[in-house]
Design a protein around this motif. Sequence first.
Motif, short mmCIF file in Angstrom:
data_model
loop_
_atom_site.label_atom_id
_atom_site.label_comp_id
_atom_site.label_asym_id
_atom_site.label_seq_id
_atom_site.Cartn_x
_atom_site.Cartn_y
_atom_site.Cartn_z
N TYR A 116 0.85 -1.19 0.00
CA TYR A 116 0.00 0.00 0.00
C TYR A 116 0.89 1.24 0.00
CZ TYR A 116 -3.62 3.27 1.61
OH TYR A 116 -4.49 4.32 1.72
N THR A 117 0.50 2.24 -0.79
CA THR A 117 1.23 3.51 -0.80
C THR A 117 0.69 4.41 0.31
OG1 THR A 117 1.60 3.36 -3.18
CG2 THR A 117 1.88 5.53 -2.15
N TRP A 118 1.47 4.58 1.35
CA TRP A 118 1.03 5.34 2.51
C TRP A 118 1.25 6.83 2.28
CZ3 TRP A 118 -1.51 2.95 6.41
CH2 TRP A 118 -1.41 1.56 6.45
N ASP A 119 0.16 7.58 2.20
CA ASP A 119 0.24 9.02 1.96
C ASP A 119 0.20 9.76 3.30
OD1 ASP A 119 0.28 11.46 0.68
OD2 ASP A 119 -1.87 11.48 0.27
N TRP A 120 1.26 9.58 4.08
CA TRP A 120 1.32 10.20 5.40
C TRP A 120 1.46 11.72 5.32
CZ3 TRP A 120 0.21 7.49 9.64
CH2 TRP A 120 0.42 6.11 9.65
N LYS A 121 0.82 12.42 6.24
CA LYS A 121 1.01 13.86 6.43
C LYS A 121 1.67 14.03 7.79
CE LYS A 121 -1.38 14.97 2.67
NZ LYS A 121 -1.71 13.61 2.22
N ILE A 122 2.92 14.50 7.78
CA ILE A 122 3.68 14.63 9.01
C ILE A 122 3.47 16.01 9.61
CG2 ILE A 122 5.99 14.60 10.02
CD1 ILE A 122 6.79 12.55 7.94
N ASP A 123 3.13 16.02 10.89
CA ASP A 123 2.83 17.25 11.63
C ASP A 123 4.04 17.63 12.48
OD1 ASP A 123 1.56 18.82 14.02
OD2 ASP A 123 -0.03 18.73 12.53
N LYS A 124 4.11 18.90 12.89
CA LYS A 124 5.21 19.36 13.74
C LYS A 124 5.00 18.99 15.20
CE LYS A 124 6.49 23.30 10.82
NZ LYS A 124 6.66 24.78 10.77
N GLU A 125 3.78 18.61 15.57
CA GLU A 125 3.48 18.32 16.96
C GLU A 125 4.25 17.10 17.45
OE1 GLU A 125 -0.41 17.31 19.79
OE2 GLU A 125 -0.69 17.85 17.68
N THR A 126 4.76 17.18 18.68
CA THR A 126 5.50 16.07 19.27
C THR A 126 4.99 15.81 20.69
OG1 THR A 126 7.24 17.50 20.16
CG2 THR A 126 7.58 16.61 17.95
N LYS A 127 5.31 14.64 21.20
CA LYS A 127 5.04 14.32 22.60
C LYS A 127 6.02 13.24 23.03
CE LYS A 127 1.51 10.66 22.02
NZ LYS A 127 0.14 10.22 22.41
N LYS A 128 6.15 13.06 24.34
CA LYS A 128 7.02 12.03 24.87
C LYS A 128 6.24 10.74 25.07
CE LYS A 128 10.77 12.46 26.20
NZ LYS A 128 12.10 12.27 25.54
N ILE A 129 6.78 9.64 24.58
CA ILE A 129 6.26 8.30 24.86
C ILE A 129 7.42 7.53 25.47
CG2 ILE A 129 5.30 6.19 23.91
CD1 ILE A 129 3.99 7.78 21.72
N GLY A 130 7.34 7.28 26.77
CA GLY A 130 8.47 6.69 27.46
C GLY A 130 9.66 7.62 27.36
N GLN A 131 10.78 7.08 26.93
CA GLN A 131 12.01 7.85 26.79
C GLN A 131 12.16 8.51 25.43
OE1 GLN A 131 14.23 8.29 29.40
NE2 GLN A 131 12.68 7.22 30.59
N PHE A 132 11.19 8.25 24.53
CA PHE A 132 11.32 8.72 23.15
C PHE A 132 10.52 9.99 22.90
CE2 PHE A 132 11.85 4.07 22.91
CZ PHE A 132 13.12 4.01 22.34
N THR A 133 11.02 10.81 22.02
CA THR A 133 10.25 11.93 21.48
C THR A 133 9.54 11.43 20.23
OG1 THR A 133 11.77 13.59 22.32
CG2 THR A 133 10.33 14.25 20.49
N ALA A 134 8.22 11.49 20.24
CA ALA A 134 7.42 10.98 19.12
C ALA A 134 6.79 12.14 18.38
CB ALA A 134 6.35 10.03 19.63
N GLN A 135 6.70 12.01 17.07
CA GLN A 135 6.12 13.04 16.21
C GLN A 135 4.82 12.54 15.59
OE1 GLN A 135 8.95 14.60 13.44
NE2 GLN A 135 7.55 16.10 12.55
N LYS A 136 3.89 13.46 15.40
CA LYS A 136 2.56 13.12 14.92
C LYS A 136 2.52 13.01 13.40
CE LYS A 136 -2.23 14.87 15.19
NZ LYS A 136 -3.08 15.97 15.70
N ALA A 137 1.74 12.05 12.90
CA ALA A 137 1.48 11.90 11.47
C ALA A 137 0.05 11.41 11.29
CB ALA A 137 2.47 10.93 10.83
N THR A 138 -0.55 11.78 10.17
CA THR A 138 -1.94 11.36 9.90
C THR A 138 -2.03 10.73 8.52
OG1 THR A 138 -2.51 13.56 9.03
CG2 THR A 138 -2.90 13.18 11.37
N VAL A 139 -3.05 9.85 8.37
CA VAL A 139 -3.26 9.19 7.09
C VAL A 139 -4.70 8.70 7.02
CG1 VAL A 139 -2.64 6.85 7.81
CG2 VAL A 139 -2.19 7.56 5.46
#
Length: 249
Positions: A116-139
């Motif tokens: 499948y061709t994933w047409d992700w839209k990456i957002d600037k919003e971030t949050k912490k999940i555990g020790q990682f910095t995670a960035q938001k994406a929508t599809v």
Amino acid sequence: QKAIFYFLLVILNLPAFAQDFNICGNVKYLHVENLATTQMSNYEMTFDNVQSFSKEVNVETSGNIEKEISSGKGSTKNTEIGRKNNTPRYFYNNKSNFYFKDVFFDETMVVIEDQYTWDWKIDKETKKIGQFTAQKATVNFRGRDYIAWFTGEIPVPFGPWKFKGLPGLILEVYDTDNIFHISATQVKVGKEVNCNLLIDKDELKTPLSIIDYLAQKEKLVDAMFAQISSKLPKGSPTFKRDKNCADCG
């Protein structure tokens, strides 16, 4: 009721591997579906740079199981759906193909699906999940809008279920209708992680096409409705299925 999620992210031997070509890791995911009942399942995904293999673990059998999850805010009850056939489901992604094993009405099926061709839209919003910095994406995927949170600190394009194609490991993904929610509960990355993908390659030699798989599911559902109808009292109307119901199996 809204399920309560616990995120326990464990990092072992995590080097500055963004520049290291050989990435190897293991993630545990909790899958939750809120349909007529709440169904919960656990998967363990092993990945490297070019492939990932997610296998169902702790498969519940023998019918519905009610579990209570407690927190400081109270408790909530979730019903897990067991099954007689406890063969684990799996999802296998490699460079050229995507395979999955499903257990539907206790019948096991291995399927090959077009990439499948994933047409992700990456957002600037971030949050912490555990020790990682995670960035938001929508599809939008097959009629549903999904939100994913990925971390570029683990630069592999994989995630749970069929989700992939982001510039980092997907740690959480859910749809905007609050029906599906998948979250990482543990992450291990490093040289001591066993990244052998335990796949039965013989199963992949004769998979069903997605068209044949969907047709077989239709036959199994129709057979189930026919069995129910056969047990109704004489003269009762036939038990009919609404094939236009999007979430009805």
